[in-house]
Write an enzyme that holds these catalytic residues in place. Structure first.
Site, PDB file in Angstrom:
ATOM      1  N   HIS A 205       0.801  -1.229   0.000  1.00  0.00           N
ATOM      2  CA  HIS A 205       0.000   0.000   0.000  1.00  0.00           C
ATOM      3  C   HIS A 205       0.827   1.270   0.000  1.00  0.00           C
ATOM      4  CE1 HIS A 205       1.073  -0.111   4.275  1.00  0.00           C
ATOM      5  NE2 HIS A 205       0.812   1.171   4.310  1.00  0.00           N
TER       6      HIS A 205
HETATM    7  C1  UD1 Z   1      -1.019   6.340   5.532  1.00  0.00           C
HETATM    8  C2  UD1 Z   1       0.421   6.682   5.887  1.00  0.00           C
HETATM    9  C3  UD1 Z   1       1.318   5.472   5.674  1.00  0.00           C
HETATM   10  C4  UD1 Z   1       0.802   4.287   6.444  1.00  0.00           C
HETATM   11  C5  UD1 Z   1      -0.674   4.036   6.111  1.00  0.00           C
HETATM   12  C6  UD1 Z   1      -1.214   2.981   7.029  1.00  0.00           C
HETATM   13  C7  UD1 Z   1       0.982   9.033   5.478  1.00  0.00           C
HETATM   14  C8  UD1 Z   1       1.769   9.967   4.633  1.00  0.00           C
HETATM   15  N1  UD1 Z   1       0.938   7.767   5.041  1.00  0.00           N
HETATM   16  O1  UD1 Z   1      -1.041   6.037   4.159  1.00  0.00           O
HETATM   17  O2  UD1 Z   1       2.627   5.750   6.131  1.00  0.00           O
HETATM   18  O3  UD1 Z   1       1.562   3.152   6.098  1.00  0.00           O
HETATM   19  O4  UD1 Z   1      -1.438   5.242   6.328  1.00  0.00           O
HETATM   20  O5  UD1 Z   1      -2.253   2.257   6.470  1.00  0.00           O
HETATM   21  O6  UD1 Z   1       0.432   9.423   6.486  1.00  0.00           O
HETATM   22  N2  UD1 Z   1      -8.652   5.712   2.114  1.00  0.00           N
HETATM   23  C9  UD1 Z   1      -9.912   5.208   2.289  1.00  0.00           C
HETATM   24  N3  UD1 Z   1     -10.367   5.005   3.566  1.00  0.00           N
HETATM   25  C10 UD1 Z   1      -9.628   5.289   4.654  1.00  0.00           C
HETATM   26  C11 UD1 Z   1      -8.346   5.810   4.469  1.00  0.00           C
HETATM   27  C12 UD1 Z   1      -7.870   6.006   3.189  1.00  0.00           C
HETATM   28  O7  UD1 Z   1     -10.634   4.926   1.337  1.00  0.00           O
HETATM   29  O8  UD1 Z   1     -10.104   5.067   5.778  1.00  0.00           O
HETATM   30  C13 UD1 Z   1      -8.113   5.892   0.751  1.00  0.00           C
HETATM   31  C14 UD1 Z   1      -8.395   7.259   0.141  1.00  0.00           C
HETATM   32  O9  UD1 Z   1      -8.615   7.066  -1.226  1.00  0.00           O
HETATM   33  C15 UD1 Z   1      -7.099   7.993   0.348  1.00  0.00           C
HETATM   34  C16 UD1 Z   1      -6.049   6.901   0.256  1.00  0.00           C
HETATM   35  O10 UD1 Z   1      -6.681   5.745   0.791  1.00  0.00           O
HETATM   36  O11 UD1 Z   1      -6.901   9.005  -0.594  1.00  0.00           O
HETATM   37  C17 UD1 Z   1      -4.772   7.208   1.004  1.00  0.00           C
HETATM   38  O12 UD1 Z   1      -5.032   7.520   2.368  1.00  0.00           O
HETATM   39  P1  UD1 Z   1      -3.979   8.386   3.238  1.00  0.00           P
HETATM   40  O13 UD1 Z   1      -4.450   8.410   4.640  1.00  0.00           O
HETATM   41  O14 UD1 Z   1      -3.701   9.693   2.575  1.00  0.00           O
HETATM   42  O15 UD1 Z   1      -2.646   7.569   3.148  1.00  0.00           O
HETATM   43  P2  UD1 Z   1      -2.381   6.011   3.328  1.00  0.00           P
HETATM   44  O16 UD1 Z   1      -2.028   5.459   1.997  1.00  0.00           O
HETATM   45  O17 UD1 Z   1      -3.491   5.397   4.074  1.00  0.00           O
HETATM   46  N1  UDP Z   2      -3.453  -4.919   9.509  1.00  0.00           N
HETATM   47  C1  UDP Z   2      -4.763  -5.322   9.791  1.00  0.00           C
HETATM   48  N2  UDP Z   2      -5.573  -5.703   8.740  1.00  0.00           N
HETATM   49  C2  UDP Z   2      -5.146  -5.696   7.448  1.00  0.00           C
HETATM   50  C3  UDP Z   2      -3.799  -5.297   7.179  1.00  0.00           C
HETATM   51  C4  UDP Z   2      -2.989  -4.906   8.230  1.00  0.00           C
HETATM   52  O1  UDP Z   2      -5.183  -5.349  10.951  1.00  0.00           O
HETATM   53  O2  UDP Z   2      -5.927  -6.040   6.553  1.00  0.00           O
HETATM   54  C5  UDP Z   2      -2.586  -4.462  10.617  1.00  0.00           C
HETATM   55  C6  UDP Z   2      -1.284  -5.216  10.770  1.00  0.00           C
HETATM   56  O3  UDP Z   2      -1.452  -6.338  11.614  1.00  0.00           O
HETATM   57  C7  UDP Z   2      -0.347  -4.169  11.384  1.00  0.00           C
HETATM   58  C8  UDP Z   2      -0.892  -2.851  10.865  1.00  0.00           C
HETATM   59  O4  UDP Z   2      -2.197  -3.132  10.347  1.00  0.00           O
HETATM   60  O5  UDP Z   2      -0.407  -4.155  12.804  1.00  0.00           O
HETATM   61  C9  UDP Z   2       0.009  -2.316   9.791  1.00  0.00           C
HETATM   62  O6  UDP Z   2      -0.574  -1.194   9.217  1.00  0.00           O
HETATM   63  P1  UDP Z   2      -0.272  -0.723   7.744  1.00  0.00           P
HETATM   64  O7  UDP Z   2       0.365  -1.810   6.971  1.00  0.00           O
HETATM   65  O8  UDP Z   2      -1.518  -0.122   7.219  1.00  0.00           O
HETATM   66  O9  UDP Z   2       0.732   0.504   7.975  1.00  0.00           O
HETATM   67  P2  UDP Z   2       2.321   0.620   8.174  1.00  0.00           P
HETATM   68  O10 UDP Z   2       2.723  -0.276   9.276  1.00  0.00           O
HETATM   69  O11 UDP Z   2       2.957   0.304   6.862  1.00  0.00           O
HETATM   70  O12 UDP Z   2       2.499   2.071   8.483  1.00  0.00           O
END
Ligand code: UD1
Ligand code: UDP
Length: 359
Positions: A205
């Site tokens: 992601h």
């Molecule tokens: C963010 C973090 C990333 C982390 C991830 C955890 C930053 C810069 N990035 O990335 O480091 O690994 O969270 O999962 O903060 N969206 C939804 N529903 C939600 C959230 C997001 O549909 O509840 C979709 C939207 O289209 C949005 C996209 O995901 O534009 C990205 O969401 P965003 O929170 O900007 O960044 P992440 O990719 O989630």
């Molecule tokens: N995780 C979860 N469900 C999923 C994928 C990930 O509960 O479908 C949990 C996973 O166990 C871990 C956390 O989400 O604890 C990791 O988050 P993510 O990969 O979104 O973010 P990152 O760690 O890269 O910032």
């Protein structure tokens, strides 16, 4: 002492949960401020329910946007809440935009900051997470480094040693606290039609991968090669960002099993029974290591180098044949290592330090 717990995304909720549990148990004064960076039920609320966390007192409902939009809106909302609540310290966790906004909004109005999971470095400033970490670390008052290596990174950047505490990573606490419950969800394997140790699990992601069509395609092609070679299923709970980009670039996942993001118990269970995990997630690299499951990281660097050192993880980048080769390498070698992220008592240490600092 009054503590503000600032969270916004899935990993922050999970990694803050052990701290919140202690604060609740000890009847300490705290409140949760959710920025609303994540808001879909399966990226947010499901974790509050499953981990039995108190609901946030404030939810800024900032939602998605560009980096500046997210960070700016969060800062405005966080400042208002902190001015009203006047906490002694705001705790932030990790490296998201919520962390950056929480740190900047707090420091400017004189609220002290405690950074949980401080000192991680990929040394790649093209990643938004690296910028967020560096800024947050440099303006925090208490830095809770998960490992000695993280502490070393902070010292190398000139941060004063008195501010740094090596506590372990709260993800170990979270895994230990929830694994038993997670193992009750083994039925989920039947739902997916898979068998223990006879499937691969993947999560992809990160912005640097999925917002880049060449890289995202390379990763999907690599996973398809792995599936052809081993002839076992690959389960991919797909992050909403990746789902959106896959559609935008018209990428095809082939026979990879795409499922919606899942709750923590089911995900932990899937991790713990997988043959191997492919990921670009930070938290998942750590959990694979803690659970003794080999991991192939779909990136060119990692801010979790401890996993490479102990041998639980290798970097594969996004080239298809490299992904297959790294999977073969991990599956052909002996896989046993000691988890370098702590003993599951990181949250306890963090709360003890807060008590000492603020009475
Ligand atoms: C963010 C973090 C990333 C982390 C991830 C955890 C930053 C810069 N990035 O990335 O480091 O690994 O969270 O999962 O903060 N969206 C939804 N529903 C939600 C959230 C997001 O549909 O509840 C979709 C939207 O289209 C949005 C996209 O995901 O534009 C990205 O969401 P965003 O929170 O900007 O960044 P992440 O990719 O989630
Ligand atoms: N995780 C979860 N469900 C999923 C994928 C990930 O509960 O479908 C949990 C996973 O166990 C871990 C956390 O989400 O604890 C990791 O988050 P993510 O990969 O979104 O973010 P990152 O760690 O890269 O910032």
């Amino acid at each position: 002492m009054k503590i503000a717990i600032i969270v916004g995304t899935r990993p922050e909720i999970i990694k803050m949960s052990p701290i919140i549990r202690i604060l609740e148990k000890e009847n300490m004064e705290f409140f949760i401020l959710h920025t609303g960076q994540h808001y879909s039920y399966n990226m947010d609320q499901v974790f509050f329910e499953q981990l039995k966390l108190p609901q946030p007192k404030y939810n800024l409902e900032v939602g998605s946007g560009t980096h500046a939009e997210e960070t700016g809106k969060m800062m405005i909302g966080i400042e208002k809440v902190l001015l009203k609540e006047k906490p002694d310290i705001a705790l932030i966790e990790g490296d998201t935009n919520t962390v950056l906004a929480g740190a900047l909004a707090s420091v400017k109005i004189g609220v002290k900051i405690g950074h949980v999971e401080a000192g991680l470095r990929s040394f790649d400033r093209s990643m938004p997470e690296e910028i967020n970490r560096v800024v947050a670390d440099h303006i925090s008052h208490l830095l809770f480094a998960p490992t000695e290596k993280a502490k070393e990174n902070l010292l190398n950047e000139g941060i004063e040693e008195e501010k740094i505490f090596v506590t372990g990573n709260t993800i170990v606490d979270a895994v230990y606290q929830n694994l038993e419950l997670a193992n009750n969800s083994k039925d989920y394997l039947n739902v997916l039609g898979i068998k223990e140790e006879n499937y691969f699990l993947t999560t992809v992601h990160r912005q640097e991968n999925v917002d880049n069509p060449k890289r995202f395609k390379g990763i999907l092609d690599g996973l398809k090669l792995v599936q052809e070679y081993y002839n076992i299923p690959i389960i991919y709970p797909i992050h909403p960002r990746s789902r959106k980009m896959m559609k935008e670039y018209s990428l095809d996942a082939g026979d990879i099993t795409l499922i919606e993001p899942i709750d923590y118990f089911n995900f932990l269970m899937l991790e713990s029974k997988a043959k191997l995990i492919f990921t670009d997630s930070g938290g998942v690299q750590e959990e694979a290591c803690i659970l003794n499951i080999p991991c192939v990281t779909l990136r060119y660097n990692t801010e979790r180098p401890e996993t490479l050192e102990v041998g639980s993880n290798v970097l594969a980048g996004s080239e298809p044949t490299e992904i297959l080769n790294k999977a073969k390498y991990m599956l052909n070698k002996k896989n046993s290592w000691t988890n370098p992220f702590g003993d599951g008592r990181a949250a306890e240490r963090i709360v003890d330090i807060l008590k000492k600092e603020f009475g």
